[in-house]
Design a protein around this motif. Structure first.
Motif, PDB file in Angstrom:
ATOM      1  N   LEU A 120      -7.841  -7.702   0.781  1.00 46.58           N
ATOM      2  CA  LEU A 120      -7.241  -6.368   0.829  1.00 46.58           C
ATOM      3  C   LEU A 120      -7.005  -5.945   2.280  1.00 46.58           C
ATOM      4  O   LEU A 120      -7.874  -6.099   3.133  1.00 46.58           O
ATOM      5  CB  LEU A 120      -8.155  -5.357   0.135  1.00 46.58           C
ATOM      6  CG  LEU A 120      -8.362  -5.578  -1.378  1.00 46.58           C
ATOM      7  CD1 LEU A 120      -9.352  -4.571  -1.947  1.00 46.58           C
ATOM      8  CD2 LEU A 120      -7.032  -5.503  -2.126  1.00 46.58           C
ATOM      9  N   LEU A 122     -15.854  -8.697  -3.398  1.00 43.76           N
ATOM     10  CA  LEU A 122     -14.520  -8.705  -2.788  1.00 43.76           C
ATOM     11  C   LEU A 122     -14.385  -9.894  -1.850  1.00 43.76           C
ATOM     12  O   LEU A 122     -15.263 -10.145  -1.024  1.00 43.76           O
ATOM     13  CB  LEU A 122     -14.303  -7.395  -2.017  1.00 43.76           C
ATOM     14  CG  LEU A 122     -13.053  -7.311  -1.134  1.00 43.76           C
ATOM     15  CD1 LEU A 122     -11.783  -7.398  -1.967  1.00 43.76           C
ATOM     16  CD2 LEU A 122     -13.078  -6.021  -0.306  1.00 43.76           C
ATOM     17  N   GLU A 175      -4.144   4.708  -1.629  1.00 43.67           N
ATOM     18  CA  GLU A 175      -4.686   3.388  -1.327  1.00 43.67           C
ATOM     19  C   GLU A 175      -5.476   2.818  -2.499  1.00 43.67           C
ATOM     20  O   GLU A 175      -5.429   1.610  -2.777  1.00 43.67           O
ATOM     21  CB  GLU A 175      -5.569   3.497  -0.078  1.00 43.67           C
ATOM     22  CG  GLU A 175      -5.675   2.229   0.738  1.00 43.67           C
ATOM     23  CD  GLU A 175      -6.172   2.503   2.148  1.00 43.67           C
ATOM     24  OE1 GLU A 175      -5.708   1.819   3.079  1.00 43.67           O
ATOM     25  OE2 GLU A 175      -7.032   3.400   2.336  1.00 43.67           O
ATOM     26  N   ARG A 176      -6.164   3.676  -3.210  1.00 47.46           N
ATOM     27  CA  ARG A 176      -6.966   3.219  -4.343  1.00 47.46           C
ATOM     28  C   ARG A 176      -6.075   2.588  -5.411  1.00 47.46           C
ATOM     29  O   ARG A 176      -6.402   1.530  -5.965  1.00 47.46           O
ATOM     30  CB  ARG A 176      -7.772   4.377  -4.940  1.00 47.46           C
ATOM     31  CG  ARG A 176      -8.657   3.957  -6.117  1.00 47.46           C
ATOM     32  CD  ARG A 176      -9.483   5.149  -6.605  1.00 47.46           C
ATOM     33  NE  ARG A 176     -10.398   5.620  -5.572  1.00 47.46           N
ATOM     34  CZ  ARG A 176     -11.610   5.127  -5.390  1.00 47.46           C
ATOM     35  NH1 ARG A 176     -12.057   4.131  -6.160  1.00 47.46           N
ATOM     36  NH2 ARG A 176     -12.385   5.618  -4.445  1.00 47.46           N
ATOM     37  N   THR A 230     -13.215   2.208  -0.198  1.00 48.52           N
ATOM     38  CA  THR A 230     -12.423   2.161  -1.431  1.00 48.52           C
ATOM     39  C   THR A 230     -12.277   0.733  -1.939  1.00 48.52           C
ATOM     40  O   THR A 230     -12.350   0.476  -3.148  1.00 48.52           O
ATOM     41  CB  THR A 230     -11.027   2.765  -1.177  1.00 48.52           C
ATOM     42  OG1 THR A 230     -11.169   4.104  -0.711  1.00 48.52           O
ATOM     43  CG2 THR A 230     -10.185   2.756  -2.448  1.00 48.52           C
ATOM     44  N   ALA A 231     -12.075  -0.198  -1.018  1.00 46.86           N
ATOM     45  CA  ALA A 231     -11.896  -1.603  -1.403  1.00 46.86           C
ATOM     46  C   ALA A 231     -13.112  -2.126  -2.146  1.00 46.86           C
ATOM     47  O   ALA A 231     -12.995  -2.809  -3.171  1.00 46.86           O
ATOM     48  CB  ALA A 231     -11.621  -2.443  -0.163  1.00 46.86           C
ATOM     49  N   PHE A 290      -4.951  -0.872  -4.164  1.00 43.30           N
ATOM     50  CA  PHE A 290      -6.024  -1.867  -4.260  1.00 43.30           C
ATOM     51  C   PHE A 290      -6.283  -2.246  -5.716  1.00 43.30           C
ATOM     52  O   PHE A 290      -6.501  -3.416  -6.037  1.00 43.30           O
ATOM     53  CB  PHE A 290      -7.306  -1.324  -3.630  1.00 43.30           C
ATOM     54  CG  PHE A 290      -7.258  -1.211  -2.125  1.00 43.30           C
ATOM     55  CD1 PHE A 290      -6.207  -1.763  -1.390  1.00 43.30           C
ATOM     56  CD2 PHE A 290      -8.274  -0.565  -1.433  1.00 43.30           C
ATOM     57  CE1 PHE A 290      -6.174  -1.656  -0.007  1.00 43.30           C
ATOM     58  CE2 PHE A 290      -8.256  -0.455  -0.051  1.00 43.30           C
ATOM     59  CZ  PHE A 290      -7.191  -0.996   0.670  1.00 43.30           C
ATOM     60  N   THR A 320       0.837  -1.206   0.000  1.00 48.75           N
ATOM     61  CA  THR A 320       0.000   0.000   0.000  1.00 48.75           C
ATOM     62  C   THR A 320       0.866   1.248   0.000  1.00 48.75           C
ATOM     63  O   THR A 320       0.624   2.203  -0.759  1.00 48.75           O
ATOM     64  CB  THR A 320      -0.938   0.003   1.215  1.00 48.75           C
ATOM     65  OG1 THR A 320      -1.759  -1.169   1.186  1.00 48.75           O
ATOM     66  CG2 THR A 320      -1.820   1.247   1.229  1.00 48.75           C
ATOM     67  N   VAL A 324     -11.318  -8.725   3.623  1.00 50.70           N
ATOM     68  CA  VAL A 324     -10.478  -7.627   4.106  1.00 50.70           C
ATOM     69  C   VAL A 324      -9.720  -8.128   5.331  1.00 50.70           C
ATOM     70  O   VAL A 324     -10.205  -8.993   6.059  1.00 50.70           O
ATOM     71  CB  VAL A 324     -11.307  -6.377   4.461  1.00 50.70           C
ATOM     72  CG1 VAL A 324     -11.978  -5.809   3.221  1.00 50.70           C
ATOM     73  CG2 VAL A 324     -12.341  -6.691   5.536  1.00 50.70           C
ATOM     74  N   VAL A 363      -6.769  -3.343   5.076  1.00 61.40           N
ATOM     75  CA  VAL A 363      -7.508  -2.072   5.147  1.00 61.40           C
ATOM     76  C   VAL A 363      -7.132  -1.178   6.329  1.00 61.40           C
ATOM     77  O   VAL A 363      -7.844  -0.201   6.591  1.00 61.40           O
ATOM     78  CB  VAL A 363      -9.031  -2.345   5.179  1.00 61.40           C
ATOM     79  CG1 VAL A 363      -9.495  -2.978   3.867  1.00 61.40           C
ATOM     80  CG2 VAL A 363      -9.415  -3.220   6.372  1.00 61.40           C
ATOM     81  N   ALA A 383     -10.758   2.952   3.818  1.00 60.74           N
ATOM     82  CA  ALA A 383     -10.163   1.844   3.071  1.00 60.74           C
ATOM     83  C   ALA A 383     -11.218   0.813   2.678  1.00 60.74           C
ATOM     84  O   ALA A 383     -11.190   0.279   1.560  1.00 60.74           O
ATOM     85  CB  ALA A 383      -9.067   1.185   3.898  1.00 60.74           C
TER      86      ALA A 383
END
Length: 445
Positions: free
Chosen positions: A235, A257, A218-219, A248-249, A222, A212, A260, A237, A245
């Motif tokens: 991801l 997804l 952060e975007r 965004t994830a 990811f 990261t 996390v 976070v 986060a």
């Protein structure tokens, strides 16, 4: 998974020098005294469990079998011993031809044990058995300590999977053994690729905070991970702001997804907030994985949290405060002479300070109550009582020097699950307590 069917590499280098010098000096003296070839029985046991623990877990047996097979004094090893004048030429000649030709019996790997349990029994000449003391204890003490910690953690985790992540917290070779022992104790996967390569343990891993921090935001991090590994990835976070986060994830990976990971903060509080946020964003199937210096107590405290899996490192590979089981390897019987027909005589150390032992070649059985729950560990010499004949614990591992007890790691793991389930319910309590089964001794008169 049957690791034996996968053709995985199991060879290890010579284990002959994984020993203490006094094993060789005892051998030399016994050769000179004419007592080296006396038939002998050595047993591995522990006088007590680590403070507060209610049961132990036998682990490392498969590694012991590898070590015995590879206990060979090759040219380089013999040259080292000669150059250091560790032993004399007669002993070096004897060592050059060393091959363990005796028998080994033991509790099957994954089984539970208690104080006084004859976890392993090694039989043969004094000379060939005494040399194996250090390497056997090294393996069993380490692996059993890790497996016991893993068992407590897996019990606390219930049906939630556990990931072994301790490779960076211990010696690089110990990390592989620790991963194997953790799998025996109930962990489902490891981050250590060497353990996956050698033992077929499932491996997992995606990214750390460094990934990261590498990116401008952060975007971008990811997006790079999802583009490479797919939307089912995990991801991390908690590098900056967890809530931002998570948002965004889900925007980057979509509501499908995979997971996390939370690696810091008040895990109980953060897990609840993240679950609520994921559900509100439509990511109702996204899992939550927590890490951050977990032990069995922290795992138990998260039982009511919306956590789907745990990653454990430091506390696991250090035995959760108990890095050894204090197992010992003691001569319990020996023949009166080198004659193959000479009867065995029980022998035992008698001293003050709690280091006494019980002589005689032992058997062990587990007595069950009327409901089929274990109620006592019975250890004895001589004939096995008829009522315990079908409850004996020791199995044959090596016969005449040949390994006969090697088995798939998944079979070992399943055995531990069954053995733990057969104990009284109090065995899984994390509070300090006495061994859940008392050890009863039946000595031949």
């Amino acid at each position: 998974m049957n690791t034996a069917d996968l053709g995985l590499p199991v060879d290890v280098p010579s284990t002959a020098l994984f020993t203490d010098q006094y094993e060789l000096t005892m051998l030399q003296a016994a050769l000179k005294a004419g007592t080296a070839e006396r038939r002998s029985v050595f047993e591995v046991f522990t006088r007590r469990l680590p403070d507060g623990r209610r049961y132990g877990v036998v682990a490392g047996t498969g590694r012991v079998l590898d070590a015995v097979e590879n206990f060979r004094f090759d040219h380089d090893v013999l040259r080292f011993l000669r150059r250091r004048s560790i032993v004399d030429d007669e002993t070096l000649d004897w060592l050059a031809a060393y091959r363990f030709s005796g028998d080994i019996w033991g509790y099957p790997e994954g089984e539970v044990y208690f104080p006084g349990s004859p976890i392993m029994r090694v039989e043969g000449s004094f000379a060939e058995c005494v040399l194996l003391e250090t390497v056997i204890l090294s393996i069993l003490n380490h692996d059993s300590a890790i497996a016991a910690a893993a068992s407590r953690m897996s019990s606390a985790a219930g049906d939630r999977p556990l990931i072994e992540m301790g490779a960076r917290r211990t010696h690089e070779l110990a990390a592989v053994a620790a991963s194997r022992a953790a799998y025996v104790g109930g962990f489902t996967s490891t981050s250590d690729l060497a353990a996956g390569f050698r033992y077929g343990i499932p491996t997992v891993g995606t990214s750390a905070h460094a990934f990261t921090l590498l990116h401008d935001n952060e975007r971008d991090a990811f997006r790079a991970q999802v583009d490479s590994l797919g939307g089912g990835t995990t991801l991390l976070v908690d590098t900056y702001d967890v809530a931002e986060a998570v948002r965004t994830a889900v925007e980057v990976a979509g509501p499908e997804l995979g997971a996390v990971r939370i690696d810091s903060g008040d895990l109980l509080l953060v897990a609840h907030r993240v679950r609520q946020q994921l559900d509100a964003l439509g990511a109702t199937h996204t899992r939550i994985i927590v890490t951050s210096d977990l032990d069995e107590y922290a795992i138990a405290s998260l039982a009511a949290a919306p956590v789907d899996a745990y990653g454990v490192g430091t506390q696991l590979v250090t035995g959760s405060g108990q890095p050894t089981c204090s197992m010992v390897y003691k001569l319990v019987a020996r023949a009166e002479s080198a004659d193959a027909k000479a009867p065995l005589v029980p022998v035992a150390k008698r001293s003050t300070g709690g280091k006494t032992s019980i002589g005689g070649r032992k058997w062990a059985a587990r007595r069950l109550d009327a409901d089929g729950v274990a109620e006592a560990e019975v250890v004895g010499t001589g004939a096995v009582p008829p009522g315990l004949a079908d409850r004996q614990l020791l199995v044959e591992l090596v016969k005449g020097g040949a390994v006969v007890g090697r088995e798939p790691l998944d079979a070992v793991r399943d055995r531990h699950t069954a053995a733990r389930a057969n104990l009284p319910l109090s065995a899984t309590q994390l509070s300090r307590g006495e061994p859940v089964l008392a050890t009863e001794y039946l000595q031949e008169r």
